[in-house]
Design a protein around this motif. Structure first.
Motif, PDB file in Angstrom:
ATOM      1  N   PHE A  88       0.836  -1.203   0.000  1.00 37.88           N
ATOM      2  CA  PHE A  88       0.000   0.000   0.000  1.00 37.88           C
ATOM      3  C   PHE A  88       0.871   1.254   0.000  1.00 37.88           C
ATOM      4  CE2 PHE A  88       0.563  -0.963   4.549  1.00 37.88           C
ATOM      5  CZ  PHE A  88       0.967   0.279   5.057  1.00 37.88           C
ATOM      6  N   MET A  89       0.259   2.359  -0.468  1.00 34.49           N
ATOM      7  CA  MET A  89       0.881   3.680  -0.417  1.00 34.49           C
ATOM      8  C   MET A  89      -0.081   4.581   0.348  1.00 34.49           C
ATOM      9  SD  MET A  89       2.264   3.919  -4.329  1.00 34.49           S
ATOM     10  CE  MET A  89       2.731   2.407  -5.187  1.00 34.49           C
ATOM     11  N   GLU A  90       0.407   5.145   1.435  1.00 33.91           N
ATOM     12  CA  GLU A  90      -0.479   5.822   2.381  1.00 33.91           C
ATOM     13  C   GLU A  90      -0.335   7.340   2.277  1.00 33.91           C
ATOM     14  OE1 GLU A  90      -2.320   6.854   6.356  1.00 33.91           O
ATOM     15  OE2 GLU A  90      -0.372   7.446   5.537  1.00 33.91           O
ATOM     16  N   MET A  91      -1.438   8.024   2.522  1.00 32.69           N
ATOM     17  CA  MET A  91      -1.529   9.455   2.276  1.00 32.69           C
ATOM     18  C   MET A  91      -1.116  10.308   3.486  1.00 32.69           C
ATOM     19  SD  MET A  91      -2.232  10.020  -0.786  1.00 32.69           S
ATOM     20  CE  MET A  91      -2.487   8.928  -2.184  1.00 32.69           C
ATOM     21  N   PRO A  92      -0.768  11.580   3.245  1.00 31.93           N
ATOM     22  CA  PRO A  92      -0.142  12.401   4.290  1.00 31.93           C
ATOM     23  C   PRO A  92      -1.088  13.186   5.190  1.00 31.93           C
ATOM     24  CG  PRO A  92      -0.026  13.550   2.208  1.00 31.93           C
ATOM     25  CD  PRO A  92      -0.653  12.205   1.914  1.00 31.93           C
ATOM     26  N   ASN A  93      -2.421  13.042   5.021  1.00 35.37           N
ATOM     27  CA  ASN A  93      -3.324  13.861   5.828  1.00 35.37           C
ATOM     28  C   ASN A  93      -3.659  13.194   7.159  1.00 35.37           C
ATOM     29  OD1 ASN A  93      -4.708  12.025   4.163  1.00 35.37           O
ATOM     30  ND2 ASN A  93      -6.619  13.164   4.309  1.00 35.37           N
ATOM     31  N   THR A  94      -2.604  12.760   7.848  1.00 33.37           N
ATOM     32  CA  THR A  94      -2.713  12.271   9.222  1.00 33.37           C
ATOM     33  C   THR A  94      -2.533  13.475  10.143  1.00 33.37           C
ATOM     34  OG1 THR A  94      -0.411  11.615   8.874  1.00 33.37           O
ATOM     35  CG2 THR A  94      -2.043   9.868   8.866  1.00 33.37           C
ATOM     36  N   VAL A  95      -2.460  13.234  11.454  1.00 34.03           N
ATOM     37  CA  VAL A  95      -2.289  14.341  12.401  1.00 34.03           C
ATOM     38  C   VAL A  95      -1.056  14.068  13.252  1.00 34.03           C
ATOM     39  CG1 VAL A  95      -3.331  15.619  14.302  1.00 34.03           C
ATOM     40  CG2 VAL A  95      -4.774  14.758  12.439  1.00 34.03           C
ATOM     41  N   PRO A  96       0.004  14.863  13.101  1.00 33.38           N
ATOM     42  CA  PRO A  96       0.098  16.022  12.212  1.00 33.38           C
ATOM     43  C   PRO A  96       0.219  15.595  10.750  1.00 33.38           C
ATOM     44  CG  PRO A  96       2.223  15.611  13.240  1.00 33.38           C
ATOM     45  CD  PRO A  96       1.254  14.654  13.886  1.00 33.38           C
ATOM     46  N   ASN A  97      -0.113  16.539   9.852  1.00 31.14           N
ATOM     47  CA  ASN A  97       0.058  16.273   8.421  1.00 31.14           C
ATOM     48  C   ASN A  97       1.532  15.981   8.122  1.00 31.14           C
ATOM     49  OD1 ASN A  97      -2.211  18.984   7.546  1.00 31.14           O
ATOM     50  ND2 ASN A  97      -2.688  16.883   8.082  1.00 31.14           N
ATOM     51  N   THR A  98       1.756  15.082   7.180  1.00 28.19           N
ATOM     52  CA  THR A  98       3.123  14.652   6.849  1.00 28.19           C
ATOM     53  C   THR A  98       3.756  15.674   5.903  1.00 28.19           C
ATOM     54  OG1 THR A  98       2.264  12.393   6.976  1.00 28.19           O
ATOM     55  CG2 THR A  98       4.508  12.657   6.183  1.00 28.19           C
ATOM     56  N   LEU A  99       4.216  16.773   6.484  1.00 27.78           N
ATOM     57  CA  LEU A  99       4.719  17.907   5.704  1.00 27.78           C
ATOM     58  C   LEU A  99       6.208  18.159   5.901  1.00 27.78           C
ATOM     59  CD1 LEU A  99       1.724  20.364   6.247  1.00 27.78           C
ATOM     60  CD2 LEU A  99       2.232  19.016   4.204  1.00 27.78           C
ATOM     61  N   THR A 100       6.869  17.309   6.705  1.00 27.63           N
ATOM     62  CA  THR A 100       8.317  17.408   6.860  1.00 27.63           C
ATOM     63  C   THR A 100       8.929  16.028   6.670  1.00 27.63           C
ATOM     64  OG1 THR A 100       8.398  16.943   9.233  1.00 27.63           O
ATOM     65  CG2 THR A 100       7.994  19.246   8.580  1.00 27.63           C
ATOM     66  N   GLN A 101      10.196  16.001   6.335  1.00 27.16           N
ATOM     67  CA  GLN A 101      10.881  14.725   6.162  1.00 27.16           C
ATOM     68  C   GLN A 101      10.948  13.961   7.485  1.00 27.16           C
ATOM     69  OE1 GLN A 101      11.870  13.405   3.216  1.00 27.16           O
ATOM     70  NE2 GLN A 101      10.991  15.186   2.187  1.00 27.16           N
ATOM     71  N   GLU A 102      11.024  14.678   8.591  1.00 21.70           N
ATOM     72  CA  GLU A 102      11.060  14.027   9.902  1.00 21.70           C
ATOM     73  C   GLU A 102       9.741  13.310  10.193  1.00 21.70           C
ATOM     74  OE1 GLU A 102      11.994  15.102  14.602  1.00 21.70           O
ATOM     75  OE2 GLU A 102      11.691  16.723  13.149  1.00 21.70           O
ATOM     76  N   LEU A 103       8.625  13.956   9.905  1.00 19.78           N
ATOM     77  CA  LEU A 103       7.319  13.327  10.122  1.00 19.78           C
ATOM     78  C   LEU A 103       7.116  12.155   9.161  1.00 19.78           C
ATOM     79  CD1 LEU A 103       5.164  16.543  10.658  1.00 19.78           C
ATOM     80  CD2 LEU A 103       5.692  14.793  12.373  1.00 19.78           C
ATOM     81  N   LEU A 104       7.632  12.265   7.955  1.00 20.24           N
ATOM     82  CA  LEU A 104       7.565  11.157   7.004  1.00 20.24           C
ATOM     83  C   LEU A 104       8.355   9.962   7.535  1.00 20.24           C
ATOM     84  CD1 LEU A 104       6.648  10.200   4.164  1.00 20.24           C
ATOM     85  CD2 LEU A 104       8.778  11.173   3.262  1.00 20.24           C
ATOM     86  N   ALA A 105       9.534  10.219   8.063  1.00 19.96           N
ATOM     87  CA  ALA A 105      10.362   9.144   8.622  1.00 19.96           C
ATOM     88  C   ALA A 105       9.669   8.471   9.799  1.00 19.96           C
ATOM     89  CB  ALA A 105      11.717   9.704   9.042  1.00 19.96           C
TER      90      ALA A 105
END
Length: 444
Positions: A88-105
């Motif tokens: 699967f490929m998951e979307m970034p509108n979690t909380v917090p939104n996945t808007l930085t590389q750190e949050l993506l990691a």
């Protein structure tokens, strides 16, 4: 187990259907042959079963972090695996939104510990994070997600210069949610003026109408053509949008591709009377003519892949009035089952299902060694019994939210085994949770 031998399966792969044995070693398909006489740690008699490459779902919302009362990576990946989705490929509108590389990691770390399926996560774009977007590693991340129309979360990109910059500078595929926000707000204001707070679900496709979708999709296409962006437009919901896409160019050479979702292929506005907010999605489920045109677009090559847009909410949230009920619903457990039902109805072939849910997703995203049944590829495989009916009930729904828009539906086919990177992760209702899935890699 290091080796698995699947005997006498009916393979559906690369436009062909044929019987063969498949030998898996250390997670990879080592041999495909009419008959393999080798000892293995586990041998599976697949006579009478069809072996498909696992579905790769390029659009899910698993709600972790921040919204785990609705869903989480463990529960939803389990439901996905039971439904024959291996990646699967998951979307970034979690909380917090996945808007930085750190949050993506952070999300990758959670998945590495908990996901039963293989995984990747989109980097989110907003009006003010272009610097973070440009740091995204093309070899390790599926893409960049741009909401060109608000959905769940607060990630609307409505600054024209920012949009132009993203399309010009994006280092990898840009996936877009396309609905024109001004059109939607104008329509909503008109309906509120007429009906006040008594707007009902059947008005949803009139508020989030075909024109809103087309305006936004055509803008995305024009920006992509201007900058030669690798664009992938998600969840096409109207007949009008299909002409925006090319059905002639070979997929690997396309710069602009499109996705259809199972719910837009199955439901129409006639179903609102029975299903209500359970089928409230953005973009909206529209007319039967739109539904039929989307299927035609899938079959003739205008639309390249089929996905779910799995986006669960609690029953309590969905039970609210139309204006308060959130958009989205759970689908990963039943998407392949629904497509196999459409096969039984004569609407789509098994070869086309495999092409649109596995082969083409791997090609679109340039996924490394997945999406096909090939020697040297990861063994992401699904065995299905095409004539073993299963009814969707509360008791067998695996989503954390506990409901499905398909509840009460009897599907003719049953998903019996799911292999994730060579691990038999699911077999007839039982899960092997000793191994997690792998992070997807990309040949870019």
């Amino acid at each position: 187990m290091n080796t698995i031998l699947i005997k006498a399966a009916t393979l559906v792969n690369e436009g062909k259907i044929y019987v063969a044995d498949v030998f898996i070693k250390d997670g990879l398909i080592e041999e495909i042959s009419p008959e393999i006489n080798r000892s293995a740690d586990q041998e599976i008699n697949a006579e009478g079963l069809h072996l498909l490459p696992g579905m790769i779902d390029d659009q899910v919302h698993f709600r972790e972090p921040g919204l785990t009362h609705k869903a989480d990576i463990f529960t939803e990946s389990m439901a996905a695996v039971a439904g024959g989705i291996t990646s699967f490929m998951e979307m970034p509108n979690t909380v917090p939104n996945t808007l930085t590389q750190e949050l993506l990691a952070d999300k990758y770390k959670i998945a590495s510990e908990l996901s039963l399926a293989n995984y990747s996560f989109f980097m989110g774009a907003s009006n003010d994070n272009i610097e973070e977007v440009l740091k995204t590693d093309p070899a390790k991340v599926c893409g960049i997600k741009v909401f060109m129309g608000s959905s769940t979360g607060n990630m609307l990109v409505d600054n024209e210069q920012v949009l132009d910059n993203i399309f010009r500078e994006a280092p990898i595929l840009v996936a877009t949610h396309c609905e024109d926000e001004l059109t939607i707000r104008t329509n909503m204001a008109a309906f509120k003026e007429k009906y006040g707070e008594n707007i009902t679900i059947d008005m949803h496709p009139l508020i989030r109408n075909a024109e809103a979708c087309y305006l936004s999709s055509s803008l995305a296409v024009s920006l992509a053509k201007k900058h030669n962006t690798r664009l992938h437009i998600l969840h096409i919901s109207t007949a009008k949008e299909i002409a925006l896409f090319d059905a002639v160019t070979p997929l690997a050479a396309k710069r602009i591709t499109a996705e259809a979702c199972v719910h837009h292929l199955w439901f129409s506005d006639q179903d609102y009377a029975e299903k209500g907010n359970l089928i409230k999605w953005n973009p909206a489920v529209k007319t039967a003519a739109d539904r039929d045109a989307i299927l035609k677009g899938v079959l003739d090559g205008h639309i390249d892949v089929i996905a779910t847009d799995h986006a669960p909410h609690t029953s309590e949230e969905k039970a609210q009035s139309y204006l308060k009920a959130p958009a989205g619903g759970p689908l990963v457990q039943h998407a392949l089952s629904a497509l196999l039902e459409m096969y039984h109805q004569g609407k789509i072939s098994l070869e086309q299902i495999v092409e649109k849910t596995a082969h083409n997703v791997a090609t679109c995203f340039q996924i490394d060694r997945r999406g096909y049944i090939r020697e040297g590829y990861w063994a992401d495989l699904v065995l299905v019994a095409l004539n073993d009916p299963v009814k969707v009930t509360k008791a067998n729904i695996l989503y954390k939210c506990g409901w499905s828009p398909f509840e009460g539906q009897t599907f003719k086919a049953d998903i019996t085994h799911t292999f994730i990177s060579g691990n038999l992760a699911y077999h007839k209702g039982k899960f092997m949770t000793n191994k997690t899935g792998q992070r997807l890699a990309f040949n870019r």
